[in-house]
Design an enzyme around this catalytic site. Structure first.
Site, PDB file in Angstrom:
ATOM      1  N   HIS A  45       0.871  -1.185  -0.046  1.00 37.64           N
ATOM      2  CA  HIS A  45      -0.006   0.032   0.010  1.00 37.64           C
ATOM      3  C   HIS A  45       0.713   1.377  -0.061  1.00 37.64           C
ATOM      4  O   HIS A  45       0.545   2.201  -0.693  1.00 37.64           O
ATOM      5  CB  HIS A  45      -0.997  -0.030   1.190  1.00 37.64           C
ATOM      6  CG  HIS A  45      -1.972   1.052   1.095  1.00 37.64           C
ATOM      7  ND1 HIS A  45      -3.335   0.672   0.470  1.00 37.64           N
ATOM      8  CD2 HIS A  45      -2.088   2.086   1.597  1.00 37.64           C
ATOM      9  CE1 HIS A  45      -4.010   1.744   0.659  1.00 37.64           C
ATOM     10  NE2 HIS A  45      -3.514   2.736   1.392  1.00 37.64           N
ATOM     11  N   HIS A  91     -10.382   2.142  -1.530  1.00 42.85           N
ATOM     12  CA  HIS A  91     -10.492   1.829  -0.230  1.00 42.85           C
ATOM     13  C   HIS A  91     -11.171   0.596  -0.173  1.00 42.85           C
ATOM     14  O   HIS A  91     -12.160   0.114   0.774  1.00 42.85           O
ATOM     15  CB  HIS A  91     -11.017   2.862   0.711  1.00 42.85           C
ATOM     16  CG  HIS A  91     -10.384   3.253   1.918  1.00 42.85           C
ATOM     17  ND1 HIS A  91     -10.837   3.453   3.045  1.00 42.85           N
ATOM     18  CD2 HIS A  91      -8.911   3.552   1.859  1.00 42.85           C
ATOM     19  CE1 HIS A  91      -9.795   4.022   3.793  1.00 42.85           C
ATOM     20  NE2 HIS A  91      -8.813   4.027   3.221  1.00 42.85           N
TER      21      HIS A  91
END
Length: 441
Positions: A45, A91
Protein backbone atom coordinates in the site's frame (compact mmCIF):
# COMPACT_ATOMS: atom_id res chain seq x y z
CA UNK A 1 15.92 -2.19 23.80
CA UNK A 2 14.73 -5.69 22.95
CA UNK A 3 15.37 -6.82 19.37
CA UNK A 4 12.97 -8.87 17.25
CA UNK A 5 12.87 -12.16 15.37
CA UNK A 6 12.12 -13.16 11.81
CA UNK A 7 8.84 -14.71 13.01
CA UNK A 8 7.69 -11.33 14.29
CA UNK A 9 8.65 -9.77 10.95
CA UNK A 10 6.56 -12.33 9.10
CA UNK A 11 3.61 -11.67 11.43
CA UNK A 12 3.84 -7.99 10.42
CA UNK A 13 3.64 -8.86 6.72
CA UNK A 14 7.35 -8.87 5.84
CA UNK A 15 9.20 -11.83 4.32
CA UNK A 16 12.30 -13.48 5.75
CA UNK A 17 14.40 -12.08 2.88
CA UNK A 18 13.03 -8.59 3.56
CA UNK A 19 13.95 -9.00 7.24
CA UNK A 20 17.49 -9.88 6.18
CA UNK A 21 17.61 -6.79 3.96
CA UNK A 22 16.49 -4.58 6.87
CA UNK A 23 19.33 -5.91 9.03
CA UNK A 24 21.77 -5.29 6.19
CA UNK A 25 20.55 -1.72 5.61
CA UNK A 26 20.71 -0.59 9.24
CA UNK A 27 23.65 -2.79 10.26
CA UNK A 28 21.86 -4.51 13.15
CA UNK A 29 18.64 -6.21 14.23
CA UNK A 30 15.81 -3.65 14.57
CA UNK A 31 13.77 -3.20 17.71
CA UNK A 32 10.00 -3.73 17.68
CA UNK A 33 9.11 -0.10 16.95
CA UNK A 34 11.59 0.03 14.07
CA UNK A 35 10.28 -3.25 12.67
CA UNK A 36 6.73 -1.89 12.74
CA UNK A 37 7.86 1.19 10.85
CA UNK A 38 9.55 -0.97 8.19
CA UNK A 39 6.45 -3.16 7.90
CA UNK A 40 4.35 -0.05 7.26
CA UNK A 41 6.67 1.59 4.75
CA UNK A 42 7.53 -1.63 2.91
CA UNK A 43 4.01 -2.96 2.43
CA UNK A 44 2.32 -2.85 -0.96
CA UNK A 45 0.00 0.00 0.00
CA UNK A 46 2.83 2.43 0.81
CA UNK A 47 5.77 1.30 -1.35
CA UNK A 48 3.99 -0.03 -4.47
CA UNK A 49 6.70 -2.66 -4.48
CA UNK A 50 4.85 -4.92 -6.94
CA UNK A 51 3.10 -2.30 -9.07
CA UNK A 52 5.74 0.42 -9.41
CA UNK A 53 7.37 -1.33 -12.38
CA UNK A 54 4.06 -1.13 -14.25
CA UNK A 55 2.93 2.29 -13.03
CA UNK A 56 6.17 3.79 -14.33
CA UNK A 57 5.03 2.95 -17.87
CA UNK A 58 2.03 5.28 -17.73
CA UNK A 59 2.24 8.64 -19.55
CA UNK A 60 2.29 11.38 -16.92
CA UNK A 61 3.57 14.55 -18.61
CA UNK A 62 2.28 17.19 -21.00
CA UNK A 63 2.06 20.98 -21.09
CA UNK A 64 -0.99 21.02 -18.77
CA UNK A 65 0.44 18.75 -16.07
CA UNK A 66 1.89 20.87 -13.27
CA UNK A 67 2.27 17.99 -10.79
CA UNK A 68 2.24 14.32 -11.75
CA UNK A 69 2.65 11.20 -9.55
CA UNK A 70 4.72 11.56 -6.41
CA UNK A 71 2.71 14.13 -4.48
CA UNK A 72 -0.55 13.95 -2.51
CA UNK A 73 -2.59 14.70 -5.65
CA UNK A 74 -2.25 15.59 -9.33
CA UNK A 75 -2.36 19.19 -10.54
CA UNK A 76 -3.61 20.27 -13.97
CA UNK A 77 -3.51 23.80 -15.43
CA UNK A 78 -7.05 24.92 -16.38
CA UNK A 79 -5.86 28.43 -17.38
CA UNK A 80 -6.85 31.85 -15.97
CA UNK A 81 -4.23 31.20 -13.26
CA UNK A 82 -6.42 28.38 -11.89
CA UNK A 83 -5.52 24.73 -11.40
CA UNK A 84 -7.58 21.61 -10.82
CA UNK A 85 -6.17 19.39 -8.08
CA UNK A 86 -7.58 15.88 -7.91
CA UNK A 87 -7.08 12.45 -6.39
CA UNK A 88 -8.67 9.04 -6.78
CA UNK A 89 -7.98 6.29 -4.30
CA UNK A 90 -9.27 2.82 -3.54
CA UNK A 91 -10.47 1.75 -0.10
CA UNK A 92 -11.41 -1.80 -1.06
CA UNK A 93 -10.22 -3.94 1.84
CA UNK A 94 -11.42 -1.61 4.63
CA UNK A 95 -14.83 -1.30 2.94
CA UNK A 96 -15.22 -5.07 2.68
CA UNK A 97 -14.43 -5.49 6.38
CA UNK A 98 -16.42 -2.49 7.67
CA UNK A 99 -18.35 -0.94 4.75
CA UNK A 100 -19.53 2.32 6.31
CA UNK A 101 -16.26 3.45 7.90
CA UNK A 102 -14.16 1.93 5.12
CA UNK A 103 -15.94 3.98 2.46
CA UNK A 104 -16.27 7.09 4.63
CA UNK A 105 -12.57 7.24 5.46
CA UNK A 106 -11.77 6.64 1.80
CA UNK A 107 -13.62 9.87 1.03
CA UNK A 108 -11.96 11.65 3.97
CA UNK A 109 -8.50 10.57 2.85
CA UNK A 110 -8.77 11.95 -0.68
CA UNK A 111 -10.28 15.19 0.61
CA UNK A 112 -7.20 15.70 2.80
CA UNK A 113 -4.92 14.85 -0.12
CA UNK A 114 -6.55 17.64 -2.13
CA UNK A 115 -6.76 20.41 0.44
CA UNK A 116 -3.26 19.54 1.68
CA UNK A 117 -2.10 20.96 -1.64
CA UNK A 118 -3.97 24.22 -1.20
CA UNK A 119 -7.23 23.52 -3.04
CA UNK A 120 -10.78 23.91 -1.82
CA UNK A 121 -12.58 20.65 -2.68
CA UNK A 122 -15.53 21.29 -5.01
CA UNK A 123 -16.73 17.86 -6.19
CA UNK A 124 -16.70 14.19 -5.19
CA UNK A 125 -17.14 11.18 -7.47
CA UNK A 126 -16.96 7.43 -6.97
CA UNK A 127 -16.71 4.13 -8.82
CA UNK A 128 -17.91 1.09 -6.87
CA UNK A 129 -18.20 -2.62 -7.69
CA UNK A 130 -20.07 -5.36 -5.83
CA UNK A 131 -20.69 -9.08 -6.19
CA UNK A 132 -23.89 -10.77 -7.35
CA UNK A 133 -27.06 -9.13 -5.99
CA UNK A 134 -28.12 -12.52 -4.63
CA UNK A 135 -24.85 -13.00 -2.74
CA UNK A 136 -25.54 -12.95 1.05
CA UNK A 137 -23.13 -10.03 1.71
CA UNK A 138 -23.95 -7.80 -1.28
CA UNK A 139 -26.93 -5.95 0.21
CA UNK A 140 -25.06 -5.30 3.47
CA UNK A 141 -21.96 -4.09 1.65
CA UNK A 142 -23.86 -1.92 -0.84
CA UNK A 143 -25.89 -0.22 1.88
CA UNK A 144 -22.84 0.39 4.06
CA UNK A 145 -20.59 1.73 1.30
CA UNK A 146 -23.21 4.09 -0.16
CA UNK A 147 -24.09 5.34 3.33
CA UNK A 148 -20.41 5.88 4.15
CA UNK A 149 -19.75 7.86 0.97
CA UNK A 150 -22.87 9.93 1.54
CA UNK A 151 -22.28 10.44 5.24
CA UNK A 152 -18.77 11.83 4.91
CA UNK A 153 -19.29 13.91 1.77
CA UNK A 154 -22.63 15.34 2.85
CA UNK A 155 -21.32 16.33 6.30
CA UNK A 156 -18.33 18.06 4.68
CA UNK A 157 -20.67 20.08 2.46
CA UNK A 158 -19.05 18.88 -0.78
CA UNK A 159 -21.30 17.66 -3.63
CA UNK A 160 -21.04 14.13 -4.98
CA UNK A 161 -21.67 14.83 -8.65
CA UNK A 162 -21.13 11.54 -10.45
CA UNK A 163 -20.06 7.92 -10.34
CA UNK A 164 -20.85 4.39 -11.35
CA UNK A 165 -22.09 1.17 -9.75
CA UNK A 166 -21.80 -2.33 -11.21
CA UNK A 167 -22.25 -5.92 -10.06
CA UNK A 168 -20.36 -9.06 -11.03
CA UNK A 169 -19.62 -12.38 -9.37
CA UNK A 170 -15.87 -11.71 -9.52
CA UNK A 171 -16.39 -9.17 -6.70
CA UNK A 172 -18.09 -11.67 -4.36
CA UNK A 173 -14.82 -12.08 -2.43
CA UNK A 174 -13.77 -8.44 -2.33
CA UNK A 175 -15.52 -5.29 -3.51
CA UNK A 176 -13.99 -2.21 -5.16
CA UNK A 177 -14.54 1.22 -3.65
CA UNK A 178 -12.82 4.03 -5.56
CA UNK A 179 -13.39 7.56 -4.31
CA UNK A 180 -12.37 10.74 -6.16
CA UNK A 181 -12.24 14.41 -5.29
CA UNK A 182 -11.55 17.53 -7.35
CA UNK A 183 -10.45 20.84 -5.90
CA UNK A 184 -9.68 24.27 -7.33
CA UNK A 185 -6.69 26.43 -6.38
CA UNK A 186 -4.62 29.31 -7.68
CA UNK A 187 -1.60 28.32 -9.75
CA UNK A 188 0.81 30.15 -7.46
CA UNK A 189 -0.73 28.71 -4.28
CA UNK A 190 0.00 24.99 -4.64
CA UNK A 191 1.58 23.42 -1.55
CA UNK A 192 3.91 20.41 -1.67
CA UNK A 193 5.17 17.90 0.89
CA UNK A 194 8.91 18.44 0.25
CA UNK A 195 10.45 19.40 3.59
CA UNK A 196 13.36 21.84 3.79
CA UNK A 197 15.33 23.83 6.34
CA UNK A 198 17.34 22.16 9.11
CA UNK A 199 15.86 23.19 12.45
CA UNK A 200 12.42 24.06 11.10
CA UNK A 201 9.67 22.89 13.49
CA UNK A 202 7.47 19.85 12.71
CA UNK A 203 3.86 20.45 13.71
CA UNK A 204 1.08 17.96 14.44
CA UNK A 205 -2.43 19.37 13.85
CA UNK A 206 -5.99 18.03 13.77
CA UNK A 207 -7.60 15.28 15.82
CA UNK A 208 -5.97 13.27 18.58
CA UNK A 209 -4.27 9.92 17.94
CA UNK A 210 -6.01 6.71 18.99
CA UNK A 211 -5.53 3.01 18.40
CA UNK A 212 -7.87 2.76 15.40
CA UNK A 213 -6.37 1.81 12.06
CA UNK A 214 -3.13 0.29 13.37
CA UNK A 215 -1.82 -2.01 10.59
CA UNK A 216 -4.43 -0.51 8.24
CA UNK A 217 -1.97 -0.14 5.36
CA UNK A 218 -0.65 -3.66 5.95
CA UNK A 219 -4.18 -5.07 5.99
CA UNK A 220 -4.89 -3.31 2.69
CA UNK A 221 -1.88 -5.09 1.19
CA UNK A 222 -3.02 -8.62 2.11
CA UNK A 223 -5.42 -11.15 0.66
CA UNK A 224 -8.60 -12.06 2.50
CA UNK A 225 -9.29 -15.36 4.22
CA UNK A 226 -11.86 -16.82 6.61
CA UNK A 227 -10.53 -14.61 9.42
CA UNK A 228 -11.15 -11.31 7.63
CA UNK A 229 -13.77 -10.19 10.15
CA UNK A 230 -11.06 -10.22 12.84
CA UNK A 231 -9.35 -7.35 10.97
CA UNK A 232 -12.08 -4.82 11.82
CA UNK A 233 -9.89 -3.00 14.38
CA UNK A 234 -7.48 -2.12 11.54
CA UNK A 235 -10.20 -0.01 9.85
CA UNK A 236 -10.02 3.71 10.60
CA UNK A 237 -12.96 5.63 12.11
CA UNK A 238 -13.76 8.96 10.49
CA UNK A 239 -15.22 12.22 11.82
CA UNK A 240 -16.26 14.48 8.91
CA UNK A 241 -17.08 17.39 11.22
CA UNK A 242 -13.49 17.37 12.52
CA UNK A 243 -12.26 17.23 8.93
CA UNK A 244 -14.37 20.25 8.01
CA UNK A 245 -12.62 22.20 10.78
CA UNK A 246 -9.24 20.90 9.61
CA UNK A 247 -10.02 21.95 6.03
CA UNK A 248 -10.87 25.51 7.01
CA UNK A 249 -7.92 25.82 9.40
CA UNK A 250 -5.41 24.58 6.81
CA UNK A 251 -6.76 26.86 4.08
CA UNK A 252 -6.59 29.79 6.50
CA UNK A 253 -2.98 28.99 7.41
CA UNK A 254 -2.15 28.72 3.71
CA UNK A 255 -3.07 32.39 3.27
CA UNK A 256 -0.09 33.26 5.49
CA UNK A 257 3.58 32.87 4.66
CA UNK A 258 4.20 30.12 7.22
CA UNK A 259 4.20 26.70 5.55
CA UNK A 260 7.33 24.99 4.22
CA UNK A 261 5.60 21.66 3.53
CA UNK A 262 2.42 19.88 4.52
CA UNK A 263 1.43 16.22 4.40
CA UNK A 264 -1.74 14.30 5.25
CA UNK A 265 -1.35 11.55 7.85
CA UNK A 266 -3.01 8.86 5.74
CA UNK A 267 -1.93 5.25 5.33
CA UNK A 268 0.67 4.34 7.99
CA UNK A 269 -0.12 7.61 9.76
CA UNK A 270 2.74 9.48 11.39
CA UNK A 271 5.25 7.02 9.92
CA UNK A 272 4.56 7.64 6.25
CA UNK A 273 3.95 11.39 6.59
CA UNK A 274 7.22 12.03 8.44
CA UNK A 275 9.33 9.70 6.29
CA UNK A 276 7.92 10.99 2.99
CA UNK A 277 8.46 14.64 3.90
CA UNK A 278 12.03 14.04 5.03
CA UNK A 279 12.84 11.74 2.10
CA UNK A 280 11.63 14.20 -0.53
CA UNK A 281 13.65 16.96 1.11
CA UNK A 282 16.73 14.72 1.57
CA UNK A 283 16.73 15.53 5.29
CA UNK A 284 16.36 13.78 8.61
CA UNK A 285 13.52 14.24 11.07
CA UNK A 286 13.47 14.03 14.87
CA UNK A 287 10.22 13.53 16.80
CA UNK A 288 9.36 13.47 20.51
CA UNK A 289 6.47 11.00 20.68
CA UNK A 290 5.48 12.22 24.14
CA UNK A 291 4.25 15.40 22.46
CA UNK A 292 1.79 13.62 20.14
CA UNK A 293 -1.80 14.44 21.26
CA UNK A 294 -3.49 11.17 22.32
CA UNK A 295 -7.08 10.24 23.04
CA UNK A 296 -6.17 6.91 24.66
CA UNK A 297 -3.96 6.19 27.63
CA UNK A 298 -0.56 4.51 27.68
CA UNK A 299 -0.07 4.45 23.91
CA UNK A 300 3.32 3.01 22.98
CA UNK A 301 5.75 4.22 20.26
CA UNK A 302 4.71 1.41 17.92
CA UNK A 303 1.06 2.45 18.24
CA UNK A 304 1.74 6.17 17.93
CA UNK A 305 3.70 5.71 14.71
CA UNK A 306 1.33 3.23 13.05
CA UNK A 307 -2.07 4.58 14.12
CA UNK A 308 -4.20 5.67 11.17
CA UNK A 309 -6.54 7.86 13.19
CA UNK A 310 -8.18 10.25 10.75
CA UNK A 311 -8.28 14.04 10.33
CA UNK A 312 -4.60 14.71 11.10
CA UNK A 313 -1.87 16.65 9.30
CA UNK A 314 1.90 17.03 9.63
CA UNK A 315 3.32 20.46 8.77
CA UNK A 316 6.84 21.85 8.55
CA UNK A 317 6.64 25.53 9.44
CA UNK A 318 9.09 28.35 9.00
CA UNK A 319 10.90 28.81 12.29
CA UNK A 320 9.22 31.51 14.37
CA UNK A 321 5.75 31.01 12.85
CA UNK A 322 4.53 28.59 15.53
CA UNK A 323 2.46 31.08 17.57
CA UNK A 324 0.72 32.47 14.50
CA UNK A 325 -0.18 28.97 13.32
CA UNK A 326 -1.26 27.79 16.78
CA UNK A 327 -3.68 30.69 17.05
CA UNK A 328 -5.46 29.56 13.86
CA UNK A 329 -5.83 25.91 14.90
CA UNK A 330 -6.91 26.85 18.41
CA UNK A 331 -9.62 29.04 16.92
CA UNK A 332 -10.92 26.02 14.98
CA UNK A 333 -10.81 23.88 18.15
CA UNK A 334 -8.11 21.54 16.82
CA UNK A 335 -5.02 20.11 18.47
CA UNK A 336 -1.71 21.84 17.71
CA UNK A 337 1.62 20.51 18.94
CA UNK A 338 5.25 21.08 18.02
CA UNK A 339 6.44 17.47 18.04
CA UNK A 340 9.84 17.69 16.37
CA UNK A 341 12.22 19.33 13.93
CA UNK A 342 13.98 18.74 10.63
CA UNK A 343 17.63 17.66 10.92
CA UNK A 344 20.65 17.02 8.71
CA UNK A 345 21.09 13.46 10.05
CA UNK A 346 19.15 11.84 7.17
CA UNK A 347 17.66 9.54 9.83
CA UNK A 348 14.26 9.05 11.40
CA UNK A 349 14.92 9.55 15.11
CA UNK A 350 12.16 9.00 17.67
CA UNK A 351 12.28 9.77 21.39
CA UNK A 352 9.86 8.42 24.01
CA UNK A 353 10.08 8.75 27.78
CA UNK A 354 13.59 10.24 27.44
CA UNK A 355 14.83 7.25 25.44
CA UNK A 356 15.68 6.95 21.74
CA UNK A 357 13.31 4.24 20.48
CA UNK A 358 14.11 4.53 16.77
CA UNK A 359 17.14 5.66 14.76
CA UNK A 360 17.12 4.43 11.17
CA UNK A 361 18.16 5.93 7.82
CA UNK A 362 15.30 7.58 5.91
CA UNK A 363 16.65 6.09 2.67
CA UNK A 364 16.18 2.54 3.98
CA UNK A 365 12.47 3.24 4.45
CA UNK A 366 11.87 5.02 1.14
CA UNK A 367 14.37 4.78 -1.73
CA UNK A 368 15.70 1.37 -0.75
CA UNK A 369 12.32 -0.27 -0.17
CA UNK A 370 12.10 -3.52 -2.18
CA UNK A 371 10.77 -3.50 -5.72
CA UNK A 372 9.53 -6.66 -7.39
CA UNK A 373 8.78 -7.69 -10.96
CA UNK A 374 6.37 -10.48 -10.11
CA UNK A 375 5.81 -13.46 -12.36
CA UNK A 376 2.68 -13.19 -14.46
CA UNK A 377 0.86 -15.15 -17.12
CA UNK A 378 -0.92 -13.78 -20.16
CA UNK A 379 -4.60 -14.49 -20.67
CA UNK A 380 -5.28 -16.24 -24.00
CA UNK A 381 -7.21 -14.17 -26.52
CA UNK A 382 -10.75 -15.39 -27.20
CA UNK A 383 -11.17 -17.60 -30.24
CA UNK A 384 -12.56 -16.04 -33.37
CA UNK A 385 -16.16 -16.96 -34.10
CA UNK A 386 -18.34 -16.67 -37.15
CA UNK A 387 -20.50 -13.69 -36.08
CA UNK A 388 -22.98 -13.99 -38.95
CA UNK A 389 -23.69 -17.62 -38.16
CA UNK A 390 -24.14 -16.88 -34.46
CA UNK A 391 -26.46 -13.93 -35.11
CA UNK A 392 -28.79 -16.12 -37.11
CA UNK A 393 -29.23 -18.36 -34.08
CA UNK A 394 -30.04 -15.53 -31.66
CA UNK A 395 -33.48 -14.57 -30.43
CA UNK A 396 -32.94 -10.79 -30.57
CA UNK A 397 -36.06 -9.98 -28.57
CA UNK A 398 -35.05 -12.37 -25.80
CA UNK A 399 -31.47 -10.96 -25.73
CA UNK A 400 -32.72 -7.39 -25.53
CA UNK A 401 -34.99 -8.22 -22.62
CA UNK A 402 -32.14 -9.98 -20.83
CA UNK A 403 -29.87 -6.96 -21.27
CA UNK A 404 -32.49 -4.48 -20.11
CA UNK A 405 -33.32 -6.63 -17.09
CA UNK A 406 -29.67 -6.95 -16.01
CA UNK A 407 -28.83 -5.21 -12.73
CA UNK A 408 -25.99 -3.29 -14.38
CA UNK A 409 -28.53 -1.55 -16.64
CA UNK A 410 -30.90 -0.83 -13.77
CA UNK A 411 -31.80 2.66 -12.58
CA UNK A 412 -29.09 3.72 -10.09
CA UNK A 413 -30.93 6.75 -8.71
CA UNK A 414 -31.36 4.93 -5.37
CA UNK A 415 -27.60 5.36 -4.95
CA UNK A 416 -27.01 8.94 -6.02
CA UNK A 417 -30.15 10.32 -4.40
CA UNK A 418 -28.43 9.65 -1.06
CA UNK A 419 -25.64 12.05 -2.02
CA UNK A 420 -26.00 15.81 -1.76
CA UNK A 421 -25.13 16.82 -5.31
CA UNK A 422 -26.31 20.45 -5.19
CA UNK A 423 -24.50 21.79 -2.11
CA UNK A 424 -22.18 24.74 -2.94
CA UNK A 425 -24.58 25.67 -5.75
CA UNK A 426 -22.20 25.01 -8.66
CA UNK A 427 -23.46 21.69 -10.02
CA UNK A 428 -24.69 22.28 -13.57
CA UNK A 429 -25.11 18.66 -14.75
CA UNK A 430 -26.36 16.48 -11.90
CA UNK A 431 -25.86 12.71 -11.50
CA UNK A 432 -27.83 10.63 -13.95
CA UNK A 433 -26.28 12.12 -17.10
CA UNK A 434 -23.25 10.94 -19.05
CA UNK A 435 -20.85 13.13 -17.00
CA UNK A 436 -21.04 15.78 -14.33
CA UNK A 437 -20.43 19.46 -15.04
CA UNK A 438 -19.55 21.98 -12.34
CA UNK A 439 -19.07 25.74 -12.50
CA UNK A 440 -15.59 27.19 -11.86
CA UNK A 441 -15.80 30.80 -10.70
Amino acid sequence: METVTVDQAIQLGLTSSEFDKIKELIGRVPNFTELGIFSAMWNEHCSYKSSRVWLSQLPTKNKYVIQGPGENAGVIDIEDDDVAIFKIESHNHPSYIEPYQGAATGVGGILRDVFTMGARPVANLNSIRFGRPEHPKTKYLLNGVVSGIAGYGNCMGIPTVGGEVEFDECYDGNILVNAMNIGIAKKDKVFLSIASGVGNPVIYVGSKTGRDGIHGASMASQEFDDNSEAKKPTVQVGDPFAEKLLLEACLELMKTDSIISIQDMGAAGLTSSSVEMASKGKLGIEIDLNKVPCREEKMQPFELMLSESQERMLIVLKEGKEKEAEKIFTKWNLDFSVIGKMTDSNNLVLHFNNETVCDIPISSLADEAPKYNREWVSTPLPQKVNIDAKLNDLDITFCLKQLLAHHNQANKSWVWEQYDHMVMGDTIQRPGGDAAVIRVH
